[in-house]
Design a protein around this motif. Structure first.
Motif, PDB file in Angstrom:
ATOM      1  N   VAL A 171     -48.229  51.628  26.566  1.00 57.54           N
ATOM      2  CA  VAL A 171     -47.950  51.061  27.896  1.00 57.54           C
ATOM      3  C   VAL A 171     -48.917  49.928  28.218  1.00 57.54           C
ATOM      4  O   VAL A 171     -49.014  49.512  29.376  1.00 57.54           O
ATOM      5  CB  VAL A 171     -48.054  52.151  28.981  1.00 57.54           C
ATOM      6  CG1 VAL A 171     -46.984  53.190  28.789  1.00 57.54           C
ATOM      7  CG2 VAL A 171     -49.440  52.774  28.986  1.00 57.54           C
ATOM      8  N   ASP A 172     -49.587  49.411  27.214  1.00 59.21           N
ATOM      9  CA  ASP A 172     -50.562  48.350  27.454  1.00 59.21           C
ATOM     10  C   ASP A 172     -50.117  47.045  26.816  1.00 59.21           C
ATOM     11  O   ASP A 172     -49.599  47.030  25.691  1.00 59.21           O
ATOM     12  CB  ASP A 172     -51.924  48.715  26.856  1.00 59.21           C
ATOM     13  CG  ASP A 172     -52.566  49.877  27.588  1.00 59.21           C
ATOM     14  OD1 ASP A 172     -52.242  50.069  28.771  1.00 59.21           O
ATOM     15  OD2 ASP A 172     -53.369  50.586  26.957  1.00 59.21           O
ATOM     16  N   ILE A 173     -50.330  45.972  27.555  1.00 62.95           N
ATOM     17  CA  ILE A 173     -50.300  44.650  26.948  1.00 62.95           C
ATOM     18  C   ILE A 173     -51.727  44.351  26.502  1.00 62.95           C
ATOM     19  O   ILE A 173     -52.655  44.396  27.323  1.00 62.95           O
ATOM     20  CB  ILE A 173     -49.833  43.582  27.949  1.00 62.95           C
ATOM     21  CG1 ILE A 173     -48.395  43.828  28.376  1.00 62.95           C
ATOM     22  CG2 ILE A 173     -49.970  42.191  27.355  1.00 62.95           C
ATOM     23  CD1 ILE A 173     -47.931  42.902  29.494  1.00 62.95           C
ATOM     24  N   VAL A 174     -51.899  44.083  25.225  1.00 63.59           N
ATOM     25  CA  VAL A 174     -53.230  43.808  24.702  1.00 63.59           C
ATOM     26  C   VAL A 174     -53.215  42.405  24.111  1.00 63.59           C
ATOM     27  O   VAL A 174     -52.427  42.110  23.208  1.00 63.59           O
ATOM     28  CB  VAL A 174     -53.635  44.840  23.634  1.00 63.59           C
ATOM     29  CG1 VAL A 174     -55.024  44.523  23.092  1.00 63.59           C
ATOM     30  CG2 VAL A 174     -53.601  46.244  24.221  1.00 63.59           C
ATOM     31  N   CYS A 175     -54.074  41.555  24.640  1.00 66.88           N
ATOM     32  CA  CYS A 175     -54.149  40.173  24.180  1.00 66.88           C
ATOM     33  C   CYS A 175     -55.545  39.891  23.647  1.00 66.88           C
ATOM     34  O   CYS A 175     -56.539  40.106  24.356  1.00 66.88           O
ATOM     35  CB  CYS A 175     -53.831  39.192  25.314  1.00 66.88           C
ATOM     36  SG  CYS A 175     -52.178  39.364  25.990  1.00 66.88           S
TER      37      CYS A 175
END
Lengths: 435, 119
Positions: free
Chosen positions: A227-231
């Motif tokens: 459930v994470d957007i990781v950039c």
């Protein structure tokens, strides 16, 4: 900071000894020329120390001629640290400085005995600089220098880090969010410090009711993990702003507010960690564009083929009612209400994919109830037009639901159809009988 | 029949549908020497007969009689034509017209009396 000094008293002692030896030469001998010499020496001060990576740094160079003679053609040469860039210099008139890459040369001209010349060299420390900066320089003149050991000096400057990452949600559209509709926003990371932030990682923890459809970072790369957007945004320089554009679709059935939590971190300690994380809590609304359409169709064979001929009084007529939820949100408590023309009889039955239908007089009410966004269904009605009817039949179909409809104009339709009358009259005429 | 006689024309009108025919108009065209006299079972007016029926539903059959009166000039065989029509379109018009053929025979009473004359 290093300061190299030489005792001027020691210098004067050595010069006195040389003059005494010269005076003991035999009388009448030819006088040998006296060799000139000048003891130039150099000190360097760095300011400030420590310095922030990305900040300005000034080297104060002090060149002194300890005599005894004037020093001509005095130059200072040095090599600037790799992590700094030459900016400018400040010095008395007649002094010039120039840099060729990291090689620095300052021409001071002539310094009389006892003269001091101060030269300030301004450099910019690379935002990515780390550790210690060392600047070494040498002063030299045309005259022999009896004490060359004091001709060179160096300064070592400690580099500190100034990173201040700030995170913000920008351009959130729409507000409030709409169930079933796209939601877009920009995660904006700014580095308001002076130094590079390295290995910057942005994490946006999403609510469960959204599905990411596009991620576009200005730099680096993004992915969705659970459930994470990781950039991974790599390096963000001072005053640099990096934007990650996010497009997602909100679940069509959800009705709860959407809560996002995002934070940004880097390898360096942050000067103001409180602005590294943000909450975005979006109110959410539902919008369901319900649409109903209706057409007369041939009967008794019900099909979706539109009628090419007008219906005829006294004969069956079909109606096709098509209802759909164009979204974006799922619709609750959906009801389809059809009002038949008073001059027809619903005697051919009805077939519905819109839930159960009941007839109440001229009304047929179907209750699909819950309609997901994009769902469509049909209701077929077969009626018989009254044989006595002349004119145009008008059937009304109306659909309604619990959610707000952004386009209410298509919630109701009136389908009119002119009716033809066909009467196969026949006549028999008997031969007259005389009376 | 004799001149001056009444002629009874019996009309049978039916509607095979599917729509009502309203109104229904029946027109009789009499030959020369026959004029409309009266009608029973429908509202009719003369010279020929123009009869109106308000409505004829599918399956309905209506019968009425039109009376025509001959004058003294009628001779021989003549044809009367009747036509039915309504605003509803009729897909089978062939049965909308009917004819009746009538022969008029003249009966003349000429009594002959023989008398003797004495010169």
């Amino acid at each position: 900071m290093d300061i190299k000094r030489k005792s001027y008293a020691t210098l004067r002692l050595w010069l006195g000894l040389l003059l005494l030896l010269g005076s003991s030469a035999p009388v009448g001998a030819a006088a040998a020329p006296i060799a000139l010499s000048a003891d130039v020496f150099l000190t360097i001060q760095d300011m400030p120390d420590p310095v922030m990576a990305g900040a300005a740094l000034t080297y104060h160079l002090y060149v002194i001629n300890g005599g005894p003679d004037p020093a001509t053609g005095v130059t200072v040469t040095g090599v600037l640290p790799e992590s700094v860039g030459y900016e400018t210099f400040s010095a008395p008139s007649g002094v010039t400085c120039a840099a060729d890459g990291q090689a620095l040369t300052c021409a001071l001209g002539t310094l009389i005995n006892g003269q001091t010349v101060a030269v300030d060299v301004a450099v910019a420390v690379d935002p990515g600089a780390r550790g210690t900066l060392r600047f070494a320089a040498v002063v030299a003149g045309n005259e022999p220098d009896l004490i060359p050991a004091n001709n060179s000096a160096a300064a070592q400057t400690q580099v500190n880090i100034d990173v201040n990452l700030e995170l913000a949600f920008h351009d959130v559209t729409p507000v409030p969010a709409i169930a079933g509709a796209p939601l877009t926003y920009a995660l904006v990371v700014a580095n308001t410090g002076q130094s590079n932030a390295t290995q910057v990682v942005l994490t946006d923890t999403l609510p469960a009711e959204v599905q990411v459809t596009a991620l576009t970072p200005d730099q680096g790369a993004c992915e969705v993990i659970d459930v994470d957007i990781v950039c991974a945004l790599d390096v963000i320089g001072p005053q640099q702003v990096v934007t990650v554009s996010v497009v997602m679709r909100v679940d069509a059935a959800t009705r709860a507010p959407l809560a996002h939590h995002a934070r940004v971190d880097s390898l360096e300690p942050d000067a103001e960690p409180v602005n590294n994380a943000r909450w975005l809590v979006l109110p959410l609304i539902a919008r369901s564009d319900l649409r109903v359409q209706a057409w007369p169709v041939p009967a008794p064979i019900i099909s979706d083929t539109l009628m090419l001929e007008p219906p005829v009084a006294g004969r069956p007529l079909g109606y096709l009612i098509h209802a759909e939820n164009l979204g974006p949100s799922d619709a609750n408590a959906v009801s389809l209400r059809v009002t038949l023309p008073p001059s027809v009889t619903l005697d051919g039955g009805m077939t519905s994919t819109l839930g159960a239908c009941v007839q109440n007089g001229l009304h047929v009410i179907c209750g699909p109830g819950y309609m997901t966004a994009g769902f469509s269904g049909t209701l077929h009605l077969t009626v018989t037009v009254d044989a006595s009817f002349v004119g145009t039949l008008a059937l009304t179909a109306t659909i309604s639901g619990l959610e707000t409809d952004p386009f209410p104009d298509n919630n109701s339709v009136v389908v009119t159809v002119p009716v033809a009358t066909y009467a196969d009259l026949s006549l028999l005429l008997s031969a007259p009988a005389p009376l | 029949m004799n001149p001056g006689s009444l002629l009874a024309y019996r009309h049978v009108i039916s509607n095979a549908g599917p729509s009502d025919a309203a109104p229904v108009l029946v027109t009789d065209t009499f030959p020369s020497g026959v004029i409309f006299d009266s009608a029973v079972g429908a509202d009719c007016t003369g010279g020929g007969a123009r009869c109106t029926i308000d409505r004829l539903a599918p399956g309905d059959v209506i019968t009425f009689t039109v009376y025509g009166r001959t004058d003294t000039t009628v001779r021989g065989t003549f044809v009367t034509t009747a036509t039915v029509a309504s605003p509803a379109e009729n897909l089978y018009p062939d049965n909308n017209t009917a004819t009746a053929i009538t022969t008029v025979r003249i009966f003349v009473y000429l009594p002959l009396t023989l008398r003797s004359y004495r010169p």
